[in-house]
Design a protein around this motif. Structure first.
Motif, PDB file in Angstrom:
ATOM      1  N   LEU A 187       1.107   1.788  -7.249  1.00  0.00           N
ATOM      2  CA  LEU A 187       0.896   1.389  -5.860  1.00  0.00           C
ATOM      3  C   LEU A 187      -0.499   0.802  -5.700  1.00  0.00           C
ATOM      4  CD1 LEU A 187       2.376   4.551  -4.115  1.00  0.00           C
ATOM      5  CD2 LEU A 187       3.511   2.350  -4.477  1.00  0.00           C
ATOM      6  N   ASP A 188      -0.629  -0.160  -4.816  1.00  0.00           N
ATOM      7  CA  ASP A 188      -1.921  -0.807  -4.580  1.00  0.00           C
ATOM      8  C   ASP A 188      -2.826   0.079  -3.727  1.00  0.00           C
ATOM      9  OD1 ASP A 188      -1.216  -3.148  -5.960  1.00  0.00           O
ATOM     10  OD2 ASP A 188      -0.259  -3.983  -4.170  1.00  0.00           O
ATOM     11  N   ASP A 189      -4.090   0.180  -4.121  1.00  0.00           N
ATOM     12  CA  ASP A 189      -5.117   0.894  -3.373  1.00  0.00           C
ATOM     13  C   ASP A 189      -6.002  -0.143  -2.691  1.00  0.00           C
ATOM     14  OD1 ASP A 189      -4.296   3.446  -4.565  1.00  0.00           O
ATOM     15  OD2 ASP A 189      -5.188   2.633  -6.396  1.00  0.00           O
ATOM     16  N   HIS A 243      -7.599  -5.377  -3.195  1.00  0.00           N
ATOM     17  CA  HIS A 243      -6.726  -4.299  -3.629  1.00  0.00           C
ATOM     18  C   HIS A 243      -6.536  -4.319  -5.141  1.00  0.00           C
ATOM     19  CE1 HIS A 243      -3.861  -7.656  -3.391  1.00  0.00           C
ATOM     20  NE2 HIS A 243      -3.189  -7.015  -4.328  1.00  0.00           N
ATOM     21  N   SER A 244      -6.192  -3.168  -5.669  1.00  0.00           N
ATOM     22  CA  SER A 244      -5.884  -3.008  -7.081  1.00  0.00           C
ATOM     23  C   SER A 244      -5.228  -1.642  -7.244  1.00  0.00           C
ATOM     24  CB  SER A 244      -7.169  -3.079  -7.913  1.00  0.00           C
ATOM     25  OG  SER A 244      -6.871  -2.993  -9.290  1.00  0.00           O
ATOM     26  N   ASP A 245      -4.469  -1.477  -8.290  1.00  0.00           N
ATOM     27  CA  ASP A 245      -3.884  -0.173  -8.598  1.00  0.00           C
ATOM     28  C   ASP A 245      -4.881   0.594  -9.463  1.00  0.00           C
ATOM     29  OD1 ASP A 245      -2.370   2.036  -9.150  1.00  0.00           O
ATOM     30  OD2 ASP A 245      -0.825   0.971 -10.291  1.00  0.00           O
ATOM     31  N   GLY A 270       4.178   1.476  -0.963  1.00  0.00           N
ATOM     32  CA  GLY A 270       5.230   1.521  -1.964  1.00  0.00           C
ATOM     33  C   GLY A 270       6.628   1.215  -1.477  1.00  0.00           C
ATOM     34  N   TRP A 272       0.805  -1.216   0.000  1.00  0.00           N
ATOM     35  CA  TRP A 272       0.000   0.000   0.000  1.00  0.00           C
ATOM     36  C   TRP A 272       0.838   1.266   0.000  1.00  0.00           C
ATOM     37  CZ3 TRP A 272      -1.315   3.609   4.064  1.00  0.00           C
ATOM     38  CH2 TRP A 272      -2.388   4.438   3.740  1.00  0.00           C
ATOM     39  N   ASN A 292      -3.468   3.771 -11.374  1.00  0.00           N
ATOM     40  CA  ASN A 292      -2.313   3.489 -12.231  1.00  0.00           C
ATOM     41  C   ASN A 292      -1.053   4.260 -11.817  1.00  0.00           C
ATOM     42  OD1 ASN A 292      -1.250   1.948 -14.308  1.00  0.00           O
ATOM     43  ND2 ASN A 292      -1.582   3.544 -15.841  1.00  0.00           N
ATOM     44  N   ASP A 293      -0.849   4.375 -10.478  1.00  0.00           N
ATOM     45  CA  ASP A 293       0.356   5.049 -10.004  1.00  0.00           C
ATOM     46  C   ASP A 293       1.449   4.060  -9.582  1.00  0.00           C
ATOM     47  OD1 ASP A 293      -0.634   4.048  -7.627  1.00  0.00           O
ATOM     48  OD2 ASP A 293      -0.622   5.963  -6.561  1.00  0.00           O
ATOM     49  N   TRP A 297      -6.844   5.223  -1.082  1.00  0.00           N
ATOM     50  CA  TRP A 297      -5.766   5.377  -2.052  1.00  0.00           C
ATOM     51  C   TRP A 297      -4.422   5.113  -1.389  1.00  0.00           C
ATOM     52  CZ3 TRP A 297      -7.836   5.323  -6.610  1.00  0.00           C
ATOM     53  CH2 TRP A 297      -9.092   5.886  -6.810  1.00  0.00           C
ATOM     54  N   SER A 298      -3.507   4.586  -2.144  1.00  0.00           N
ATOM     55  CA  SER A 298      -2.166   4.298  -1.623  1.00  0.00           C
ATOM     56  C   SER A 298      -1.543   5.565  -1.055  1.00  0.00           C
ATOM     57  CB  SER A 298      -1.286   3.732  -2.737  1.00  0.00           C
ATOM     58  OG  SER A 298      -1.222   4.644  -3.821  1.00  0.00           O
TER      59      SER A 298
END
Length: 181
Positions: free
Chosen positions: A142-144, A134-136, A64, A62, A139-140, A165-166
């Motif tokens: 990092l997992d959200d 979780h999923s990114d 990074g 989460w 698209n940064d 958000w991450s």
């Protein structure tokens, strides 16, 4: 030779005591021996019963850093507050940790972050943290965290999903950033 070493977290919602207090066991895999027969880490509630700590679990990166973080859901914790506890990954873990308190679910114990249900959910029977995933999404890289809230405000078929958000600034405990409001 070159195979990944896996760790596993297991939620036991009755904690073996049949009071549904809940406990989470973490087992760290080793290259030569695999998973141990006894847990390396035990995360349990600070006090009380019926909170079902470990009802939902998700492991992901989460913030990074180089470690996976662990989100732990509860079910019907302290008047249905059902907080989600986040334990950030680390190089060295203690053998035991606590999360929450039956009379003060926002008490983080040893958790690095406590995520509570929406303030407008005051009907009492919504199950915040029923499921975690979780999923990114942005698209940064990092997992959200996605947190389901089944029966929001105690109303059937009024489910919600929240996104946390991450946050790469959260590396060693609770900060005052926007994700902690």
């Amino acid at each position: 030779g070159g195979k990944p070493i896996y760790d596993i977290a297991v939620g036991a919602i009755d904690g073996g005591s049949y009071d549904f207090e809940g406990v989470v066991f973490i087992y760290f895999g080793a290259e030569t021996t695999g998973l141990p027969s006894s847990p390396d880490v035990v995360i349990s509630p600070n006090a009380g019963s019926g909170n079902q700590l470990g009802y939902a679990l998700d492991s992901f990166n989460w913030n990074g850093d180089e470690y996976d973080d662990l989100a732990i859901g509860t079910y019907q914790y302290a008047a249905h507050e059902s907080p989600v506890y986040m334990f950030l990954g680390r190089d060295i873990w203690a053998a035991t940790y606590t999360a929450g308190d039956d009379t003060a679910p926002a008490y983080n114990g040893d958790a690095d972050l406590v995520i509570l249900r929406a303030d407008d959910d005051n009907a009492g029977d919504g199950q915040f943290g029923w499921n975690l995933s979780h999923s990114d999404l942005d698209n940064d890289g990092l997992d959200d965290l996605l947190i389901s809230h089944m029966n929001f405000n105690g109303s059937p078929n009024s489910d919600r999903v929240y996104i946390l958000w991450s946050d790469p600034t959260l590396t060693d405990g609770i900060n005052s950033g926007s994700n902690t409001e």
